[in-house]
Design a protein around this motif. Structure first.
Motif, PDB file in Angstrom:
ATOM      1  N   GLU A 194      37.296 -27.974  69.120  1.00 21.03           N
ATOM      2  CA  GLU A 194      38.441 -28.335  68.156  1.00 21.03           C
ATOM      3  C   GLU A 194      38.841 -29.599  68.636  1.00 21.03           C
ATOM      4  N   GLU A 195      38.453 -30.814  67.646  1.00 20.45           N
ATOM      5  CA  GLU A 195      38.832 -31.942  68.037  1.00 20.45           C
ATOM      6  C   GLU A 195      38.820 -32.926  66.995  1.00 20.45           C
ATOM      7  N   VAL A 196      39.243 -34.044  67.080  1.00 19.58           N
ATOM      8  CA  VAL A 196      39.019 -35.291  66.137  1.00 19.58           C
ATOM      9  C   VAL A 196      38.450 -36.344  67.077  1.00 19.58           C
ATOM     10  N   THR A 197      37.590 -36.957  66.956  1.00 16.34           N
ATOM     11  CA  THR A 197      37.168 -38.286  67.794  1.00 16.34           C
ATOM     12  C   THR A 197      36.750 -39.438  66.840  1.00 16.34           C
ATOM     13  N   ILE A 198      36.990 -40.631  67.381  1.00 19.75           N
ATOM     14  CA  ILE A 198      36.322 -41.801  66.934  1.00 19.75           C
ATOM     15  C   ILE A 198      35.391 -42.208  67.782  1.00 19.75           C
TER      16      ILE A 198
END
Length: 176
Positions: free
Chosen positions: A170-174
């Motif tokens: 569960e994560e949002v990355t760039i």
């Protein structure tokens, strides 16, 4: 350059709770809400927001999914995609407040395809858009009504949403 995490599981949960409360407040008790997730991660997010709304106002909403594969304007330029199932709740979308749910809003083309697909299933009273991440760079005049996180990014970067029920994390990355 390595990917950097911009939202962790707690941040995502907080953003979805905020979206759920904003949806309930915007409804003002008027009309039923149908959450339609855009596969794949939009469907998982729609189910989560629906559950949160149901905890606030039981019986006020239903959830489904809306496949947009055949409505995309980039079919000739992208690898073959297998259509995902479209699940419209039994009561349909006519006269409902439909909230389209997706993970990332970028150019606006996915939302345009979703609007075209939705038109084949009925005539909602209103259509709203909820996204976990709005990264800007719109190519079409589309804006989200409910945004978990505005995340300005360069067009050369990739915003990647990974959800526990889809990706195991569960994560949002760039990513560069």
């Amino acid at each position: 350059m390595v990917a950097r995490t911009v939202l962790d599981d707690a941040d995502i949960a907080r953003a979805l709770r905020r979206i759920a409360h904003e949806v309930v407040e915007s409804r003002r008790g008027d009309g039923r809400i149908v959450f339609l997730g855009i596969p794949t991660r939009g469907t998982a997010l729609a189910e989560r927001v629906h559950a949160l709304v149901e905890a606030i106002e039981p019986g006020s909403s239903t959830v489904g999914s809306l496949d947009i594969t055949l409505y995309r304007d980039d079919l000739g330029r992208t690898p073959t995609r297998a259509p995902a199932p479209t699940r419209i709740p039994p009561e349909g979308v006519d006269d409902a407040i439909v909230v389209l749910v997706d993970d990332v809003l970028y150019s606006g083309r996915t939302v345009r395809a979703a609007l075209d697909a939705l038109a084949d299933h009925g005539r909602p009273r209103a259509v709203r858009l909820a996204v976990l991440v709005d990264r800007g760079h719109r190519e079409l005049p589309i804006r989200a009504d409910f945004v978990g996180k505005n995340l300005p990014s360069a067009t050369s970067e990739r915003v990647r949403v990974r959800l526990l029920d889809v990706d195991g994390v569960e994560e949002v990355t760039i990513e560069p």
